[in-house]
Design an enzyme around this catalytic site. Structure first.
Site, PDB file in Angstrom:
ATOM      1  N   THR A   1      -3.987  14.045 -44.208  1.00 52.33           N
ATOM      2  CA  THR A   1      -4.743  15.311 -44.235  1.00 52.33           C
ATOM      3  C   THR A   1      -4.223  16.400 -43.293  1.00 52.33           C
ATOM      4  O   THR A   1      -3.740  16.096 -42.214  1.00 52.33           O
ATOM      5  CB  THR A   1      -6.179  14.968 -43.788  1.00 52.33           C
ATOM      6  OG1 THR A   1      -6.613  13.856 -44.527  1.00 52.33           O
ATOM      7  CG2 THR A   1      -7.126  16.103 -43.936  1.00 52.33           C
TER       8      THR A   1
ATOM      9  N   ARG B   1     -11.633   8.200 -56.173  1.00 55.46           N
ATOM     10  CA  ARG B   1     -11.859   7.904 -54.744  1.00 55.46           C
ATOM     11  C   ARG B   1     -11.939   9.216 -53.947  1.00 55.46           C
ATOM     12  O   ARG B   1     -11.122  10.113 -54.122  1.00 55.46           O
ATOM     13  CB  ARG B   1     -10.733   7.026 -54.212  1.00 55.46           C
ATOM     14  CG  ARG B   1     -10.839   6.669 -52.704  1.00 55.46           C
ATOM     15  CD  ARG B   1     -10.065   7.623 -51.824  1.00 55.46           C
ATOM     16  NE  ARG B   1     -10.011   7.190 -50.424  1.00 55.46           N
ATOM     17  CZ  ARG B   1      -9.552   7.931 -49.420  1.00 55.46           C
ATOM     18  NH1 ARG B   1      -9.122   9.152 -49.657  1.00 55.46           N
ATOM     19  NH2 ARG B   1      -9.515   7.478 -48.206  1.00 55.46           N
ATOM     20  N   VAL B   2     -12.933   9.301 -53.073  1.00 58.43           N
ATOM     21  CA  VAL B   2     -13.083  10.476 -52.205  1.00 58.43           C
ATOM     22  C   VAL B   2     -13.021   9.994 -50.759  1.00 58.43           C
ATOM     23  O   VAL B   2     -13.605   8.954 -50.418  1.00 58.43           O
ATOM     24  CB  VAL B   2     -14.424  11.184 -52.494  1.00 58.43           C
ATOM     25  CG1 VAL B   2     -14.694  12.283 -51.480  1.00 58.43           C
ATOM     26  CG2 VAL B   2     -14.421  11.752 -53.916  1.00 58.43           C
ATOM     27  N   GLY B   3     -12.316  10.726 -49.916  1.00 60.92           N
ATOM     28  CA  GLY B   3     -12.194  10.342 -48.506  1.00 60.92           C
ATOM     29  C   GLY B   3     -13.150  11.117 -47.614  1.00 60.92           C
ATOM     30  O   GLY B   3     -14.156  11.676 -48.071  1.00 60.92           O
ATOM     31  N   ASP B   4     -12.812  11.169 -46.339  1.00 62.90           N
ATOM     32  CA  ASP B   4     -13.694  11.774 -45.343  1.00 62.90           C
ATOM     33  C   ASP B   4     -13.596  13.299 -45.275  1.00 62.90           C
ATOM     34  O   ASP B   4     -14.490  13.962 -44.745  1.00 62.90           O
ATOM     35  CB  ASP B   4     -13.361  11.220 -43.950  1.00 62.90           C
ATOM     36  CG  ASP B   4     -11.901  11.497 -43.565  1.00 62.90           C
ATOM     37  OD1 ASP B   4     -11.018  11.293 -44.419  1.00 62.90           O
ATOM     38  OD2 ASP B   4     -11.655  11.922 -42.421  1.00 62.90           O
TER      39      ASP B   4
ATOM     40  N   THR C   1      -8.189  13.158 -39.173  1.00 66.53           N
ATOM     41  CA  THR C   1      -7.175  12.689 -40.122  1.00 66.53           C
ATOM     42  C   THR C   1      -6.979  11.194 -39.896  1.00 66.53           C
ATOM     43  O   THR C   1      -7.123  10.714 -38.773  1.00 66.53           O
ATOM     44  CB  THR C   1      -5.842  13.439 -39.933  1.00 66.53           C
ATOM     45  OG1 THR C   1      -4.797  12.701 -40.554  1.00 66.53           O
ATOM     46  CG2 THR C   1      -5.480  13.621 -38.472  1.00 66.53           C
ATOM     47  N   GLY C   2      -6.660  10.493 -40.966  1.00 69.05           N
ATOM     48  CA  GLY C   2      -6.471   9.053 -40.855  1.00 69.05           C
ATOM     49  C   GLY C   2      -7.150   8.347 -42.016  1.00 69.05           C
ATOM     50  O   GLY C   2      -7.361   8.953 -43.070  1.00 69.05           O
TER      51      GLY C   2
ATOM     52  N   GLY D   1      -9.693   7.505 -44.296  1.00 73.77           N
ATOM     53  CA  GLY D   1     -10.948   8.196 -44.576  1.00 73.77           C
ATOM     54  C   GLY D   1     -12.159   7.289 -44.557  1.00 73.77           C
ATOM     55  O   GLY D   1     -13.220   7.674 -44.051  1.00 73.77           O
TER      56      GLY D   1
HETATM   57  N1  GLY Z   1      -8.036  11.149 -44.342  1.00 77.09           N
HETATM   58  C1  GLY Z   1      -7.895  11.439 -45.679  1.00 77.09           C
HETATM   59  C2  GLY Z   1      -8.417  10.448 -46.588  1.00 77.09           C
HETATM   60  O1  GLY Z   1      -8.553   9.271 -46.240  1.00 77.09           O
HETATM   61  O2  GLY Z   1      -8.719  10.798 -47.676  1.00 77.09           O
END
Ligand code: GLY
Length: 322
Positions: free
Chosen positions: A184, A211-214, A233-234, A236
């Protein structure tokens, strides 16, 4: 003008702050650093329009750059498609806007801004988000960068032969000089006692479709308030389950300095999930901080219009505890 670390001392910094990252595991090669600095300076130059404009502008620069996993340059999911997440938050008003699993737009962060400004909602996802972008005049573009398509083809070819792809979790790219860029992108801004944050990502390589991240989840990968702005970042899933961005804000509410808060949040992420991560924080007093637990996490900081040449995020050792 060279700006020194001392400006980050408690209650000393009077200059506004624009702070940008390109994701954990981003290379420190000169072309990556140049892009991050251009992004932070572009954010600073947009500050006259507003804090959210500054954060959005900085992120747009990185969405256009194929070096980064956001916009053009996003990773591909298991089906070979780009699905992006992005968000913006205005610390002054507490207003938040986000898109999740959006496709075929150049600047998901700007669509997130439109969600904030032009709808009664805070998060639009999937086909609905893409349709909304079209209704707002965002043209349909191909976000699949050639390097990302090759990475996907290499990995899925290996998997079809029963071999696990030996590639970056975030991009699918083979490692170069020990670094396999990157995750990210994000920006935090502090100016005149106010804060804002923006973030954008292609997510994780070979993720399941949908799939949705953070990144679009308030309190997980992003937060902004009257106190501070935070971007993460990392991995999610780890940031979502630990509500790390909201945790950082809670530390500032207890009077903790942004640098110490970023470090504590990474230590907590280590303890709770043992996951890779990086965090930027800027507060309403223009103090700032950054920490990570990965091999590389370059950050560009612009203070009152000048690059802070000697700032580097603190690296926290990964704990063995899970
Ligand atoms: N940090 C971005 C994700 O895991 O989607």
């Amino acid at each position: 003008m060279l700006v020194h670390k001392s400006v980050n001392d408690k209650n000393v910094n009077k200059m506004n702050v624009v702070m940008v990252h390109g994701g954990v595991e981003t290379s420190c090669a000169p072309h990556y650093i140049k892009a991050l600095r251009e992004s932070a300076l572009a954010g600073y130059n947009a500050l006259g329009r507003g804090l959210v404009d500054a954060a959005e502008e900085a992120v747009m620069i990185l969405e256009d750059c194929p070096l980064f996993n956001a916009g053009y340059g996003s990773v591909l999911n298991m089906d070979g498609e780009v699905e992006m997440d992005a968000s913006v938050m205005d610390g002054g008003t507490g207003k938040f806007g986000a898109v999740a699993a959006i496709g075929c737009v150049a600047h998901p962060v700007s669509v997130a801004r439109k969600v904030l400004e032009d709808t009664p909602h805070v998060l639009l996802a999937g086909a609905g988000a893409t349709k909304f972008a079209r209704s707002k005049g965002f043209p349909q573009i191909n976000c699949v960068a050639p390097g990302m398509l090759e990475a996907w083809q290499r990995a899925t070819d290996k998997m079809s032969r029963g071999i696990l792809p030996n590639a970056s979790l975030f991009t699918g790219l083979p490692e170069e000089n020990g670094i396999a860029a990157c995750d990210t992108v994000g920006c935090v801004v502090a100016h005149n006692g106010q804060t804002a944050a923006a973030s954008s990502t292609g997510g994780s390589f070979l993720k399941l479709p949908g799939r949705v991240g953070d990144t679009p989840l308030i309190g997980g990968g992003i937060f902004a308030s009257g106190r501070c702005a935070v971007v993460c970042t990392g991995l999610g899933e780890a940031f979502m389950e630990t509500l790390t961005a909201a945790y950082v804000d809670s530390l500032l509410a207890r009077g903790i300095h942004p640098q110490e808060a970023a470090e504590k949040a990474i230590e907590r992420l280590n303890e709770k999930r043992g996951a890779p991560g990086g965090i930027l924080v800027a507060d309403s007093q223009n103090r700032y901080g950054a920490a990570h637990n990965t091999r590389s996490f370059p950050v560009a900081v612009v203070l009152g219009g000048s690059l802070a040449e000697d700032f580097s995020p603190r690296k926290i050792a990964v704990s063995d505890r899970r």
